[in-house]
Structure formats: C-alpha cells, structure tokens
Scaffold this motif. Structure first.
Motif, PDB file in Angstrom:
ATOM      1  N   LYS A 354       0.838  -1.204   0.000  1.00  0.00           N
ATOM      2  CA  LYS A 354       0.000   0.000   0.000  1.00  0.00           C
ATOM      3  C   LYS A 354       0.868   1.247   0.000  1.00  0.00           C
ATOM      4  O   LYS A 354       0.614   2.211  -0.716  1.00  0.00           O
ATOM      5  CB  LYS A 354      -0.874   0.030   1.268  1.00  0.00           C
ATOM      6  CG  LYS A 354      -2.242  -0.539   1.056  1.00  0.00           C
ATOM      7  CD  LYS A 354      -3.096  -0.251   2.266  1.00  0.00           C
ATOM      8  CE  LYS A 354      -4.421  -0.943   2.114  1.00  0.00           C
ATOM      9  NZ  LYS A 354      -5.120  -1.142   3.366  1.00  0.00           N
ATOM     10  N   ALA A 371      -3.568  -6.622  -4.622  1.00  0.00           N
ATOM     11  CA  ALA A 371      -4.808  -7.336  -4.939  1.00  0.00           C
ATOM     12  C   ALA A 371      -4.719  -8.784  -4.451  1.00  0.00           C
ATOM     13  O   ALA A 371      -5.666  -9.314  -3.858  1.00  0.00           O
ATOM     14  CB  ALA A 371      -5.048  -7.303  -6.446  1.00  0.00           C
ATOM     15  N   ASP A 374      -5.114  -8.921  -0.681  1.00  0.00           N
ATOM     16  CA  ASP A 374      -6.526  -8.749  -0.311  1.00  0.00           C
ATOM     17  C   ASP A 374      -7.286 -10.056  -0.524  1.00  0.00           C
ATOM     18  O   ASP A 374      -8.084 -10.473   0.306  1.00  0.00           O
ATOM     19  CB  ASP A 374      -7.165  -7.639  -1.160  1.00  0.00           C
ATOM     20  CG  ASP A 374      -6.861  -6.246  -0.605  1.00  0.00           C
ATOM     21  OD1 ASP A 374      -6.804  -6.110   0.629  1.00  0.00           O
ATOM     22  OD2 ASP A 374      -6.671  -5.308  -1.401  1.00  0.00           O
ATOM     23  N   ARG A 379     -10.657 -10.459   1.434  1.00  0.00           N
ATOM     24  CA  ARG A 379     -11.317  -9.158   1.254  1.00  0.00           C
ATOM     25  C   ARG A 379     -11.675  -8.964  -0.218  1.00  0.00           C
ATOM     26  O   ARG A 379     -10.955  -8.304  -0.982  1.00  0.00           O
ATOM     27  CB  ARG A 379     -10.388  -8.041   1.704  1.00  0.00           C
ATOM     28  CG  ARG A 379     -10.004  -8.184   3.162  1.00  0.00           C
ATOM     29  CD  ARG A 379      -8.968  -7.146   3.524  1.00  0.00           C
ATOM     30  NE  ARG A 379      -8.468  -7.352   4.859  1.00  0.00           N
ATOM     31  CZ  ARG A 379      -7.336  -6.838   5.312  1.00  0.00           C
ATOM     32  NH1 ARG A 379      -6.581  -6.077   4.548  1.00  0.00           N
ATOM     33  NH2 ARG A 379      -6.945  -7.073   6.541  1.00  0.00           N
ATOM     34  N   ASP A 382     -12.096  -5.273  -1.772  1.00  0.00           N
ATOM     35  CA  ASP A 382     -10.821  -4.568  -1.953  1.00  0.00           C
ATOM     36  C   ASP A 382     -10.026  -5.184  -3.103  1.00  0.00           C
ATOM     37  O   ASP A 382      -9.430  -4.472  -3.915  1.00  0.00           O
ATOM     38  CB  ASP A 382      -9.970  -4.649  -0.668  1.00  0.00           C
ATOM     39  CG  ASP A 382     -10.594  -3.825   0.448  1.00  0.00           C
ATOM     40  OD1 ASP A 382     -11.467  -2.997   0.139  1.00  0.00           O
ATOM     41  OD2 ASP A 382     -10.207  -4.032   1.619  1.00  0.00           O
ATOM     42  N   ARG A 385     -11.423  -4.091  -6.392  1.00  0.00           N
ATOM     43  CA  ARG A 385     -11.061  -2.690  -6.692  1.00  0.00           C
ATOM     44  C   ARG A 385      -9.607  -2.610  -7.165  1.00  0.00           C
ATOM     45  O   ARG A 385      -9.289  -1.938  -8.142  1.00  0.00           O
ATOM     46  CB  ARG A 385     -11.264  -1.826  -5.439  1.00  0.00           C
ATOM     47  CG  ARG A 385     -11.227  -0.332  -5.753  1.00  0.00           C
ATOM     48  CD  ARG A 385     -11.187   0.530  -4.496  1.00  0.00           C
ATOM     49  NE  ARG A 385     -10.038   0.224  -3.654  1.00  0.00           N
ATOM     50  CZ  ARG A 385     -10.100  -0.260  -2.424  1.00  0.00           C
ATOM     51  NH1 ARG A 385     -11.260  -0.507  -1.865  1.00  0.00           N
ATOM     52  NH2 ARG A 385      -9.002  -0.509  -1.725  1.00  0.00           N
ATOM     53  N   GLU A 386      -8.733  -3.339  -6.474  1.00  0.00           N
ATOM     54  CA  GLU A 386      -7.317  -3.297  -6.846  1.00  0.00           C
ATOM     55  C   GLU A 386      -7.079  -3.897  -8.230  1.00  0.00           C
ATOM     56  O   GLU A 386      -6.310  -3.352  -9.016  1.00  0.00           O
ATOM     57  CB  GLU A 386      -6.462  -4.052  -5.813  1.00  0.00           C
ATOM     58  CG  GLU A 386      -6.383  -3.384  -4.458  1.00  0.00           C
ATOM     59  CD  GLU A 386      -5.905  -1.933  -4.539  1.00  0.00           C
ATOM     60  OE1 GLU A 386      -5.256  -1.567  -5.524  1.00  0.00           O
ATOM     61  OE2 GLU A 386      -6.199  -1.162  -3.612  1.00  0.00           O
TER      62      GLU A 386
END
Ligand SMILES: C[S@@+](CC[C@H](N)C(=O)[O-])C[C@H]1O[C@@H](n2cnc3c(N)ncnc32)[C@H](O)[C@@H]1O
Length: 434
Positions: A354, A371, A374, A379, A382, A385-386
């Motif tokens: 991050k 990613a 996550d 997750r 998340d 999204r990544e």
C-alpha cells in the motif's frame, strides 16, 4: 482478430487452460495463415478437426507458451526446500524403501528440475530421489533433454558449480550426463485430466513444483489444477508455486513457511509450525557467487538489500530496507521489497505494498501484490477494486513493456491477469472483462 484465429484460439484455450496475450495471438495468426494455405483450408472448423492429430495440436500450441526460465531461479525457495523439507521426505522415503519423488510441472527447457538434481548431488542424495519434469511444448522438452544452455541460463550458478557440472561447448554449457539422466522428461498438458496417475508418475509425490506456469492460466482452471496437484501428493507433501503466485485463502491449501520461502500443503495435513529437518541437513554449499562487502551509500544499500533478498537472506534484507525507510530514502522500493519479503504474512505485506503504491501509483507489480494479498485475506471488495485499477493502468501502457526483466513480466500480462481475476467478482468491470 481474424475470425480463424479467434476460433482456433478459443479451442486451444479450452484444451490447455491458457489465456493468450495479444503477442501470442498474433504469433498464432501468422502460423495459421501459413498452415491454412499449405493445407488448402479456409474453414476454421476443418482445421479444428485436424487438431485432433497430436502432431498438429503440438505445432499450434508451440506458438502459445512463454519461455522464461533459468538455473536456480528464486534460489530462496530451492534452498528452503533442500534444507527444511527434503531431509524429512528422504527419511520417510527411506523407511518405506522408496526414493523421494519430485515433479516439475511446466519445466520449460529443464533448468528447474536440473537445479534440483544439482542441489541433490551437492547434498549427496541424488541416488535417493526421482525427478519427473513435464511440459506441453515439445521443442522445450527436446532442448531440456539435450541439456545445452546459454550463458544467461546458467549465470546464477557459481563458477565452482558451473565447472563441476557443465562442460563448455563453444559459447554454450553442456550439463553432465549423470545429472541429465536423473530427470525424466515427459509431455503433459496441465489443461487435461492426466494427473494424478501412477502410469505417468504423477501420483504419490513428495513435492510438486509448478512455478511461474499458472499465471498464464484462466483462474477457474487454476483451481481445478491445484486440486489435482493436491491429489498427486502423498500425506505431508508440498506444492511449490512461483514466489509471487498466491492462492486465495478459501482454497484447500495452507501456507507453510520454510526458511525464507513458503510452500503450500493440502489443508488436511496442516502442520502448526514450520517443520525442523528430520535428520540433520548436510551443510548446504551455496551455489550463487560470493557476496561483495556491504556498502554504505543509500543507493548501494538498496542494491545490497535486493541482492540479499535474491540470495534468500530475508532477515538481513528486511533490516536494510527498514534502515532506508528510517533514513527516508528509496521509500517506494524499500517498501515494495519489504512487502515481497513478508509475502507469507499477507496482512504485513499488504501494508508495505500500500505504501509503495501511495508513493508511486504507477507501480503495477505492487498493485498486483496488493490485490493478491486482499484476496488471500478474503477481502473480495478490496481485491476487486485493486484488480480493476491494475487492469486500467496496465491497459494504458504498451502491452510489451517489460516491468521485471528477470521474471519477464510485461504490462500486457498484468492486464490479462487483472482481467482474468475480475471475472470472479460481480460488478460492471467483471462483466466487461468476461
Ligand atoms: C514461464 S515457463 C516456467 C518454467 C519454470 N517452471 C520456471 O519457473 O522457471 C512456463 C512453462 O509452462 C509451460 N506450459 C504452459 N501451458 C502449459 C500446459 N497447459 N501444460 C503444461 N505446461 C504448460 C510452458 O510451455 C512453459 O515451458
């Protein structure tokens, strides 16, 4: 894309499990143009029928695989295997009066299985192991059996090992015959259902190495293949993937750290802690070149941290990275390296990736790791999204742009990986990528 290429690629993808990059599709198109003209074919269905012939299938598939490998690639994993896992496998095998059995799936031109054979020879246990090595590409298998390598292939080996196990042949290096004979090379398509099988030697194994292969596969097929691999392993056996290949947490495997690397074990066998060697491991002769003395300038410190990490000396590499961060220097690279060093602990690794992305939003490999961390931590939102961000950023750059020369990772590959991963997640991007 030409209609015939689309049809043939879809058929080959189904049989092999692979996802093709734009470069591979264009190589396939060149091949098909010549093939259709030679065979006087215009209908893709007619050509697809011809692919029933294994010789034709192999010719076509040869256009679609990625050749990137070298001796002692990611040595931390080899060293950890030899030091922490193989002694246990050998002891168990000796009790059962059999050799320890290893399989390299997707062995390319042989550097990976031969590295295992050389390390076993160095440890004095070559005659107590069996190594099976398989690939889908017949040209690679032929090259593997010939055992002649370029300087680039052997450059991670120390001069002593090179001298001991190879003979110089012009500009090439020919591997010693006893090592070549030790590895059993076979054709095997991982997209098929031919494993586990006692007939081809893929059952009752102590370890499966499938490194840097499944990144080119469709995600759903990866899970099928992983489940098959677990069925190939005997109780207590391990699966070794590439050092940046992480499996989702809800899959039937657990991570086992060993030395400075990590391996997967089928969940039913999950041991609580990393196993100590069952019998004292023979002193490992490291086969990388000797280390230069540590330097003090910040730039040199970063290089030194990278070199230590490459040599599997994770604790020392991490200490140098922390020092760089404390001194506010090379923050992005130091955080990224720390993330890689912490891969076996995804919650820690995630924090570093991050930070690397915060410092450089265009750091695509850090985004991929983010990613995957996550995903590993369960997750899903998340991770989606990544992957979406990664897909957009990677697609905006030239597909052939090389991001990591050593691992051969390009922007095109990352775009493919992200697109593939997104198919798992519901939402507008998942639909778009389907
Ligand atoms: C990038 S190389 C990895 C070589 C080696 N494992 C390493 O890490 O150095 C990927 C290999 O996977 C092989 N491969 C790709 N698809 C395959 C399939 N469906 N079945 C078997 N091997 C496959 C390719 O031919 C290639 O040799």
């Amino acid at each position: 894309m030409h209609e015939r290429t689309e049809a043939v690629a879809a058929y080959l993808a189904k049989l092999t499990g692979l996802v093709f990059s734009p470069e591979q599709l264009s190589a396939l198109e060149d091949f098909l143009r010549a093939r259709f003209s030679l065979l006087h074919i215009s209908d893709p269905a007619e050509y697809i029928a011809r692919l029933e012939d294994p010789a034709e299938f192999l010719e076509a598939v040869d256009r679609l695989t990625v050749k990137e490998t070298f001796f002692y690639r990611h040595e931390a994993q080899f060293d950890a295997f030899m030091e922490h896992l193989l002694p246990g496998f050998l002891a168990e095998a000796a009790e059962e009066k059999r050799p320890a059995r290893l399989w390299c799936a997707g062995c390319c031109t042989g550097e990976e299985p031969y590295t295992l054979a050389i390390l076993a020879a160095e440890a004095g246990c070559l005659d107590r192991i069996e190594i099976l090595a398989t690939d889908i590409h017949k040209g690679y298998l032929e090259a593997a059996m010939a055992g002649v390598y370029s300087r680039r292939s052997v450059e991670k080996l120390s001069p002593e090992i090179l001298e001991k196990y190879f003979s110089k042949k012009g500009e090439s290096f020919r591997l010693r015959e006893d090592i070549r004979r030790k590895v059993d090379f076979k054709y095997l398509n991982l997209g098929g259902t031919f494993f586990p099988s006692f007939l081809n030697g893929t059952a009752g194994l102590d370890a499966v190495f499938c490194r840097n292969v499944l990144i080119y596969f469709e995600k759903a097929r990866v899970r099928e293949i992983i489940v098959r691999f677990t069925d190939c392993l005997r109780d207590g056996g391990v699966l070794a993937l590439g050092h940046s290949e992480m499996l989702p947490q809800d899959w039937p495997l657990s991570v086992q750290t060993a030395g400075e690397a990590f391996f997967y074990r089928p969940k039913k066998e999950e041991p609580a802690v990393a196993q100590p060697p069952v019998e004292p491991a023979k002193p490992q002769k490291r086969i990388i070149s000797p280390a230069p003395p540590p330097a003090e300038a910040p730039g040199a410190l970063l290089l030194e941290a990278e070199r230590l990490a490459d040599a599997g000396r994770a604790a020392e590499a991490a200490a140098l990275c922390r020092r760089l961060i404390k001194e506010n220097y090379a923050l992005e690279k130091a955080h990224y390296l720390l993330g890689l060093l912490e891969l076996a602990r995804p919650e820690k690794a995630l924090e570093h990736f991050k930070k690397a992305v915060y410092l450089n939003p265009g750091h695509l490999q850090a985004r991929l790791h983010l990613a995957q961390c996550d995903e590993k931590l369960g997750r899903a939102g998340d991770a989606a999204r990544e992957y979406r961000n990664l897909g957009h950023l990677a697609a905006a750059r030239p597909p052939g742009e090389l991001l990591d020369a050593e691992e051969g990772i390009t922007c095109g590959m990352l775009a493919l990986i992200a697109g593939n991963a997104l198919k798992k997640y519901p939402g507008p991007d998942a639909e778009k990528n389907r």
